[in-house]
Design a protein around this motif. Structure first.
Motif, PDB file in Angstrom:
ATOM      1  N   ASP A  41       0.857  -1.339   0.122  1.00 32.06           N
ATOM      2  CA  ASP A  41       0.004   0.113  -0.072  1.00 32.06           C
ATOM      3  C   ASP A  41       0.862   1.128   0.184  1.00 32.06           C
ATOM      4  O   ASP A  41       0.694   2.240  -0.459  1.00 32.06           O
ATOM      5  CB  ASP A  41      -0.962   0.082   1.239  1.00 32.06           C
ATOM      6  N   ASN A  42       2.074   0.847   0.699  1.00 36.22           N
ATOM      7  CA  ASN A  42       2.810   2.236   0.920  1.00 36.22           C
ATOM      8  C   ASN A  42       4.275   1.918   0.401  1.00 36.22           C
ATOM      9  O   ASN A  42       4.868   1.558   1.358  1.00 36.22           O
ATOM     10  CB  ASN A  42       2.732   3.016   2.387  1.00 36.22           C
ATOM     11  N   PRO A  43       4.614   1.997  -0.561  1.00 36.52           N
ATOM     12  CA  PRO A  43       5.901   1.204  -1.128  1.00 36.52           C
ATOM     13  C   PRO A  43       7.050   2.042  -0.336  1.00 36.52           C
ATOM     14  O   PRO A  43       8.165   1.546  -0.206  1.00 36.52           O
ATOM     15  CB  PRO A  43       6.073   1.647  -2.633  1.00 36.52           C
ATOM     16  N   ALA A  44       6.955   3.247  -0.063  1.00 38.89           N
ATOM     17  CA  ALA A  44       8.084   4.040   0.626  1.00 38.89           C
ATOM     18  C   ALA A  44       7.904   3.759   2.173  1.00 38.89           C
ATOM     19  O   ALA A  44       8.615   4.686   3.082  1.00 38.89           O
ATOM     20  CB  ALA A  44       7.850   5.584   0.341  1.00 38.89           C
ATOM     21  N   GLU A  45       7.453   3.031   2.708  1.00 39.48           N
ATOM     22  CA  GLU A  45       7.038   2.761   4.274  1.00 39.48           C
ATOM     23  C   GLU A  45       8.522   2.454   4.853  1.00 39.48           C
ATOM     24  O   GLU A  45       9.480   1.899   4.309  1.00 39.48           O
ATOM     25  CB  GLU A  45       6.219   1.426   4.734  1.00 39.48           C
ATOM     26  N   TRP A  46       8.714   2.981   5.995  1.00 40.79           N
ATOM     27  CA  TRP A  46       9.926   2.620   6.752  1.00 40.79           C
ATOM     28  C   TRP A  46       9.744   2.436   8.110  1.00 40.79           C
ATOM     29  O   TRP A  46       8.801   3.122   8.908  1.00 40.79           O
ATOM     30  CB  TRP A  46      10.590   3.927   6.693  1.00 40.79           C
ATOM     31  N   PRO A  47      10.434   1.075   8.671  1.00 42.28           N
ATOM     32  CA  PRO A  47      11.063   0.222   8.008  1.00 42.28           C
ATOM     33  C   PRO A  47      10.339  -0.684   6.907  1.00 42.28           C
ATOM     34  O   PRO A  47       9.010  -0.915   7.320  1.00 42.28           O
ATOM     35  CB  PRO A  47      11.645  -0.614   9.183  1.00 42.28           C
ATOM     36  N   PRO A  48      10.988  -1.163   6.049  1.00 46.65           N
ATOM     37  CA  PRO A  48      10.177  -1.801   4.982  1.00 46.65           C
ATOM     38  C   PRO A  48       9.976  -3.147   5.270  1.00 46.65           C
ATOM     39  O   PRO A  48      10.868  -3.764   6.093  1.00 46.65           O
ATOM     40  CB  PRO A  48      11.105  -1.893   3.604  1.00 46.65           C
TER      41      PRO A  48
END
Lengths: 454, 420
Positions: A41-48
């Motif tokens: 949903d959110n490819p830029a999530e951190w931490p992946p």
């Protein structure tokens, strides 16, 4: 003694194998990670995370069942008239809140459009206008050891309208402090410090659930000038241009290569040197003059066919890349490696050079033709800069790579919405990847014929 | 005999006239261009809904060419190559060099003749942005300003009143201080170390970009005061750089629910719609400066401008009229896609809606006419003007330099840039 040798041999094989493994991970890693991220949903999530909910089989099963409950197929889902969609959500209520009594959540079907990209302009029918939420009610309670309670809520969403919509978004809001445990389908996002669980759609079907960003790429991009599906059009354009280029390259490169390898004619060496020279000129140097030639329709020649200019047309794009010098070079090198005796015997039997070429040489040239096909297709498919310059409007004219670059602005710059961009990039990379895996041998051969890349 | 010759002449004249007007019958093509992205969907929709019905009777055909790559580069190149479209976007950020070079058609004469569009229709500060030496070179299509976006949850939990229009810097800071809980990772405000945000506060304090001699003076009391206040928020632990919570901009930081406020424009709305649809946010005007009693703001705006070298200027202006017509602008507004530039739309029913989005759009819309509002442009220097100031902000906000050192550095580099 022989034991020691064998051991050493195995150790060496193991080391080589590990090294290969290391390199393949190094080179494949980014690609694999991009594929994984394109599902999130959110490819830029951190931490992946390495295990997004889209990859859990429980969710696949749930997505299939919910898609059917919504009145669509298990694979593609929908929200159709008469559908009744049951749903359960489980929370852990801490002890200090549980003593005040268990509160019911607030369940809502929001009216939701994508914030960025072409989808933001769409004004389709909304599930919110035809969905009725029945419930929620408490389905079960399980007291925990420390006084906390595990509560499962159940609600149903019913379709009360006449129109089928493709998605049914749902938000569930609980009091602060309730901890989400699980649901029929994993939520797409948790908001307001855990107070809201939010689903893009609870009747997804497997494919829109797992490949949500992909369905957006294919579903949101349609041309407003022709109404066609843009992404499919781009893929079609790329295929058409690449195929045409492959065919013309095969024809011209084999003939020119044969002529340079076997026929004796004045100026042959000069021609070959000029051809080699044309490979050494960077395309950035020639592209402006190429552009002007296309703009004037190859010195006005195209007017004979009723085209005042070749810009912004596939004709121009294909004509400007009929054949590459490197393809001619590969063919020439291959023909020179063929034994001369074959052609000589054909000539003794009375065959003309043309017949010899068609009947004897071309069938033998299959590996070289294969190599040229693969390399040309790969080059044409991945080409970006030249099509970007030549093809301008409408968007239906773009090839896939140029179309993909518009996503950067459409999704990336507006909403930092990287999902569709990644999904589009993965789709664009697939054909070349498949091509490479299937025809690896030819790639290597193509390089070994010519002694140079591409 | 004489009659005969006369008739001959008349027929030749008629023929010439026919030749002159025949393009209008054959259909003139007006090439329209802007950048790609969400805009493509909007412009295509506008052309099919509003433009084509309006200009078809005049035999005008619109050809829309969105540019996928860097638009300003494309435009400058095609203008110098003579292949530029007839009607195109001009961003205020790089408008001035184009206006100065005479590449854009002055529109005053067209506006005087026009029945559909006049200067009075457009918000004055927007039109002002595209006015150069007394002439108008573009009709703003939409705009954006900065506003304070606040997360209601964070203020509610801290029991602090939301920021509002009556706030001064001091009361605003006080509210932020009371909602900040750095030990829990909750901060009062996301502060980007960029003039593109900070400048609004400098303008509120009375900062002027250039003096009469064309020099930028960073030692103006207004600028220094704003600089110390803005960077001081970070020092005090009230403000946080978006980068420090792993975000690239204020909106991203806001969506993480770890900052109570962010200074952004309406572009944050689409982002929140996607990334945080349930975030209960509100928006209000930027706080006032106690000394000057006014707010400051930036105007980010894009115009439709006509190519001075175009052969179909009259037709291009007709297309422009249709693109900026009240109906077209209202359609854009109703979908919350952009804030149109017509003053009359302030009374549009859209703004009466109670949704957070409509309310935020209204605040951004009003931002264009409140206090010291400056267009987002830097004379002929473009982004180069901001670089020294941005670096000064970064250096101070990350604790590398004191404000005095950083400002002295920036002043020196700006003087090199302006040569004053």
């Amino acid at each position: 003694m022989s034991d020691a040798i064998a051991r050493r041999r195995w150790a060496r094989a193991g080391a080589i194998y590990l090294l290969l493994l290391f390199f393949s991970i190094l080179f494949m890693g980014p690609l694999l990670f991009a594929v994984l991220s394109s599902l999130k949903d959110n490819p830029a999530e951190w931490p992946p995370r390495l295990d997004p909910p889209q990859l859990r089989w429980r969710n696949w099963v749930a997505a299939y069942r919910l898609g059917q409950a919504g009145g669509g197929s298990g694979w593609f889902g929908a929200f159709a008239p008469g559908a009744v969609v049951p749903f359960e959500v489980t929370y852990e209520v801490p002890a200090e809140l549980a003593v005040q009594g268990i509160e019911l959540p607030r369940v809502a079907v929001p009216r939701r459009v994508p914030g960025a990209g072409p989808g933001a302009v769409r004004t389709g029918p909304f599930a919110a206008d035809m969905a009725e939420v029945v419930g929620p009610s408490i389905a079960s309670r399980q007291p925990g050891p420390d006084g906390s309670v595990l509560v499962t809520y159940r609600f149903e969403v019913r379709h009360t309208g006449q129109i089928t919509v493709d998605r049914l978004p749902v938000d569930v809001e609980v009091p602060r402090g309730y901890r989400f445990v699980e649901a029929t389908l994993s939520p797409n996002r948790t908001e307001r410090l855990g107070r809201v669980q939010s689903w893009n759609t609870i009747t997804p079907g497997v494919i829109p659930y797992v490949f949500y960003n992909y369905t957006r790429v294919f579903g949101e991009n349609y041309s407003r000038t022709t109404g066609r599906n843009l992404f499919l059009t781009w893929i079609g354009n790329s295929l058409w241009v690449a195929t045409a280029k492959v065919l013309t390259t095969l024809a011209f490169a084999s003939m020119a290569g044969y002529a340079l390898a076997r026929l004796r004619f004045p100026g042959r060496n000069v021609l070959f040197v000029v051809m080699l020279f044309s490979m050494m000129v960077p395309s950035q140097v020639t592209f402006i003059s190429n552009y002007l030639v296309l703009r004037d329709g190859i010195f006005g020649l195209s007017r004979l066919w009723g085209m005042p200019t070749l810009l912004n047309s596939f004709t121009g794009l294909i004509l400007s890349g009929l054949v590459g010098a490197s393809a001619v070079f590969i063919m020439k090198q291959f023909f020179e490696s063929l034994p001369k005796e074959l052609e000589e015997s054909a000539r003794i039997d009375g065959a003309s050079p043309g017949t010899t070429f068609r009947r004897i040489v071309l069938p033998l040239a299959r590996p070289a033709l294969g190599a040229v096909t693969i390399l040309t297709f790969q080059g044409a498919w991945n080409e970006f800069f030249w099509p970007l310059v030549v093809l301008t409007s409408p968007q239906d004219k773009f090839v896939l790579m140029v179309g993909l670059s518009t996503f950067r602005r459409a999704y990336g710059a507006v909403g930092f919405d990287w999902g569709p961009l990644l999904a589009g990039a993965v789709v664009a990379a697939l054909p070349v990847l498949i091509l490479f895996v299937v025809f690896q041998r030819y790639f290597v051969e193509g390089i070994s014929f010519s002694g140079l890349k591409g | 005999m004489r009659l005969h010759r006369c008739a001959g002449r008349v027929s030749i004249l008629l023929l010439m006239l026919l030749l002159l007007v025949s393009p209008a019958w054959a259909g003139t093509v007006v090439r329209v261009s802007g950048w790609a992205g969400t805009d493509v969907a909007i412009v295509e929709e506008l052309i099919t809904r509003f433009v084509e019905p309006a200009v078809k009777p005049y035999g005008i055909e619109v050809r829309y060419e969105p540019i996928a790559e860097d638009f300003s580069t494309y435009l400058f190149n095609s203008l110098s190559a003579g292949t530029a479209p007839d009607l195109f976007y001009v961003d205020i950020f790089w408008a001035e060099p184009l206006m100065a070079a005479g590449q854009l058609e002055p529109l005053d004469a067209y506006l005087q003749r026009s029945e559909a569009l006049s200067k009075e229709d457009i918000i004055p500060s927007l039109l002002e942005a595209f006015t150069y030496q007394g002439k108008v070179y573009g009709i703003p299509k939409d705009f954006n300003t900065l506003a304070v976006f606040y997360n209601k949850d964070i203020f509610d939990e801290a029991g602090v009143p939301y920021p509002d229009e009556s706030d001064t810097w001091a009361s605003f800071t006080d509210k932020l201080r009371r909602v900040s809980r750095p030990q829990e990772g909750i901060y009062g405000i996301a502060l980007a170390p960029e003039f593109a945000r900070f400048g609004a506060f400098a303008y509120a304090a009375g900062f002027r970009l250039f003096d009469e001699r064309g020099r930028s003076d960073l030692s103006q009391p207004g600028f220094v005061e704003a600089f110390e206040w803005y960077t001081g928020l970070v020092d005090e632990g009230i403000g946080i750089l978006p980068a420090d919570i792993g975000q690239s901009w204020g909106g991203g930081a806001f969506a993480t629910e770890r900052v109570a406020t962010a200074i952004e424009g309406a572009w944050i709305l689409g982002f929140l719609r996607d990334q945080a649809p349930n975030l209960p946010y509100g928006a209000t005007l930027l706080p006032r400066h106690a000394g000057t009693g006014q707010r400051g703001n930036f105007i980010y705006t894009v115009s439709w401008s006509i190519n001075a070298a175009s052969r179909v200027k009259e037709e291009a202006f007709r297309v422009l009229e249709a693109l900026t017509s009240p109906e077209a602008q209202q359609w854009v507004l109703q979908r919350g896609l952009a804030l149109p530039s017509r003053q009359a739309l302030l009374d549009d029913p859209y703004f009466k809606q109670a949704t957070a989005e409509a309310q935020a759009n209204l605040v951004v819309f009003r931002g264009a006419s409140e206090g010291n509002v400056q267009p987002f442009k830097f004379g002929r220097y473009g982004g180069d003007w901001m670089t020294p100031v941005n670096e000064a902000l970064s250096a101070v906000m990350t604790g590398e330099l004191t404000p005095q050192q950083a400002l002295a550095d920036a002043q020196r580099r700006l003087d090199e840039l302006t040569g004053r």
